[in-house]
Design an enzyme around this catalytic site. Sequence first.
Site, mmCIF file in Angstrom:
data_model
loop_
_atom_site.group_PDB
_atom_site.id
_atom_site.type_symbol
_atom_site.label_atom_id
_atom_site.label_comp_id
_atom_site.label_asym_id
_atom_site.label_seq_id
_atom_site.Cartn_x
_atom_site.Cartn_y
_atom_site.Cartn_z
ATOM 1 N N HIS A 1 2.823 5.973 -11.546
ATOM 2 C CA HIS A 1 1.399 4.835 -12.274
ATOM 3 C C HIS A 1 2.215 3.978 -13.058
ATOM 4 O O HIS A 1 1.382 3.580 -14.037
ATOM 5 C CB HIS A 1 0.484 5.877 -12.734
ATOM 6 C CG HIS A 1 -0.205 6.522 -11.785
ATOM 7 N ND1 HIS A 1 -1.469 5.912 -10.855
ATOM 8 C CD2 HIS A 1 -0.205 7.691 -11.079
ATOM 9 C CE1 HIS A 1 -1.770 6.809 -10.090
ATOM 10 N NE2 HIS A 1 -1.097 8.227 -10.057
ATOM 11 N N THR A 2 3.342 3.773 -12.981
ATOM 12 C CA THR A 2 4.284 3.037 -13.948
ATOM 13 C C THR A 2 4.170 1.530 -13.143
ATOM 14 O O THR A 2 4.502 0.379 -13.860
ATOM 15 C CB THR A 2 5.500 3.333 -14.361
ATOM 16 O OG1 THR A 2 6.123 3.943 -13.138
ATOM 17 C CG2 THR A 2 5.545 4.326 -15.493
ATOM 18 N N ASP A 3 4.146 1.459 -11.869
ATOM 19 C CA ASP A 3 4.485 0.242 -11.362
ATOM 20 C C ASP A 3 3.524 -0.936 -11.486
ATOM 21 O O ASP A 3 4.003 -1.881 -11.986
ATOM 22 C CB ASP A 3 4.627 0.480 -9.690
ATOM 23 C CG ASP A 3 3.672 0.881 -8.895
ATOM 24 O OD1 ASP A 3 2.481 1.434 -9.555
ATOM 25 O OD2 ASP A 3 3.512 0.909 -7.575
ATOM 26 N N SER B 1 2.555 6.546 3.900
ATOM 27 C CA SER B 1 2.476 6.089 5.537
ATOM 28 C C SER B 1 1.592 4.882 5.714
ATOM 29 O O SER B 1 1.771 4.084 6.826
ATOM 30 C CB SER B 1 1.558 7.577 6.140
ATOM 31 O OG SER B 1 0.253 7.467 5.642
ATOM 32 N N GLU C 1 -3.619 -4.322 1.002
ATOM 33 C CA GLU C 1 -4.255 -3.265 0.343
ATOM 34 C C GLU C 1 -5.262 -3.573 -0.775
ATOM 35 O O GLU C 1 -6.294 -2.941 -0.875
ATOM 36 C CB GLU C 1 -3.000 -2.547 -0.595
ATOM 37 C CG GLU C 1 -2.208 -1.454 0.012
ATOM 38 C CD GLU C 1 -1.934 -0.571 -1.089
ATOM 39 O OE1 GLU C 1 -1.859 -0.870 -2.167
ATOM 40 O OE2 GLU C 1 -1.462 0.710 -0.561
ATOM 41 N N ASP D 1 5.734 1.097 -3.267
ATOM 42 C CA ASP D 1 5.849 1.644 -1.880
ATOM 43 C C ASP D 1 6.495 0.512 -1.014
ATOM 44 O O ASP D 1 7.531 0.858 -0.435
ATOM 45 C CB ASP D 1 4.732 2.021 -1.249
ATOM 46 C CG ASP D 1 3.907 3.106 -2.429
ATOM 47 O OD1 ASP D 1 4.610 3.558 -3.124
ATOM 48 O OD2 ASP D 1 2.877 3.289 -2.075
HETATM 49 C C1 GLA Z 1 0.540 4.924 -5.011
HETATM 50 C C2 GLA Z 1 0.594 3.433 -5.132
HETATM 51 C C3 GLA Z 1 1.933 3.145 -5.739
HETATM 52 C C4 GLA Z 1 1.706 3.752 -7.211
HETATM 53 C C5 GLA Z 1 1.735 5.342 -6.861
HETATM 54 C C6 GLA Z 1 1.591 5.900 -8.174
HETATM 55 O O1 GLA Z 1 1.632 5.555 -4.009
HETATM 56 O O2 GLA Z 1 0.439 2.936 -3.775
HETATM 57 O O3 GLA Z 1 1.744 1.779 -5.906
HETATM 58 O O4 GLA Z 1 0.828 3.178 -8.252
HETATM 59 O O5 GLA Z 1 0.342 5.576 -6.301
HETATM 60 O O6 GLA Z 1 2.982 5.858 -8.890
#
Ligand code: GLA
Length: 369
Positions: free
Chosen positions: A19-21, A109, A142, A154
Amino acid sequence: MSDKIHIKSPGRLNLIGEHTDYNGGYVLPCSINLSVDLYFEISKNKSNVITDLGYSMKFDVKENYIKSENHWENYVLGVVQEVKNIKHDLVNFNCDIKSTLPSGSGISSSSALVCGLIKGLCILNDIELDNSGIIDLSRNVEHKYIGVLGGIMDQFTILNAKKNTAILLNCSSLKLKYIDLDLKDYELLLLNTNVKHNLANTQYNNRVLECKQALEIINKIVGKSYLNLSEASLTELSLAKGKMSIEIYNRALFVLEENERTLKSAELLERNDLIQFGKLMYQSHNGLKNNYEVSCKELDYLVEATRKHKDILGARMMGGGFGGCTINLINKNFTKKFLKIIIQQYKLNFKLDLGVIIAKPEEGLKIIK
Ligand code: GLA
């Protein structure tokens, strides 16, 4: 124009930096040895997409986008629409999708599917789009068609990963550093709770908004104009503490601490200090559970069950949360013994089967002609 293509689009794990991205912070992910495989060819009639889960869909790329009732179809339709924004006249196509990546398990996925689809459509239609273009499109899919305000970890990982390597990525500047992973006698074990999470229906988007709120308050109190929460310091957060609810404070505290843990973890892994890195994994889980509140009882159970085993150096929930997998750093000689116990206990407690993946860091998306 190429007319037959096989694309291998891998899933990803994240060593730490959750949850840092979307807060412009650091992440430390790798691609893994499980993938979504997409086999494309040009179709003279309509487009057909068939998956090995028994789902299929038929449409004409010329039709305008209409939201589908079937969640997964919106990924395909969203990609087509976004690619059409680059080049209007796309060819119809057939696409067979086979996947070894369990869906809804926090190992990406859906991003693997979306990145693979974009890449395939670009090749079929002679569109030149570099990795950052694919990431932008994929994020649009998304946000606009699925309704999840996800970050870029991701997609970035799927497109840029290398074998036996983790990526330390600054999600704001997109500067990256590859870190060789030498896990010695240890391996990365993913335990899938089989609690399906649909990020759109969870608190994920709420967390994104809560972090924005924290950022606004901090900026106001300390007189800064940071673009991302991760730019603020813990001192600045404490100055703003009195002006925010305890929830918002806890969310921001987690993000700032997780960001520091991620940078520290990269250093530790460069020195092969797995013991200290394992401790940070546990700290990350505590924060995700208590301050960020994105864990669930099944994930907590699996992490707790590792704490008494000295052969497991660290464990934590991975990905968006509310289900999905834990990631465990475990001694290879202990894996079999541990699995025997945990699979049984998990079933007994939750009446659910535990999924098991021994994840190997692999290279990113590949085009296999
Ligand atoms: C999901 C989101 C990512 C990221 C993670 C938490 O995978 O797709 O962008 O925020 O949660 O780190």
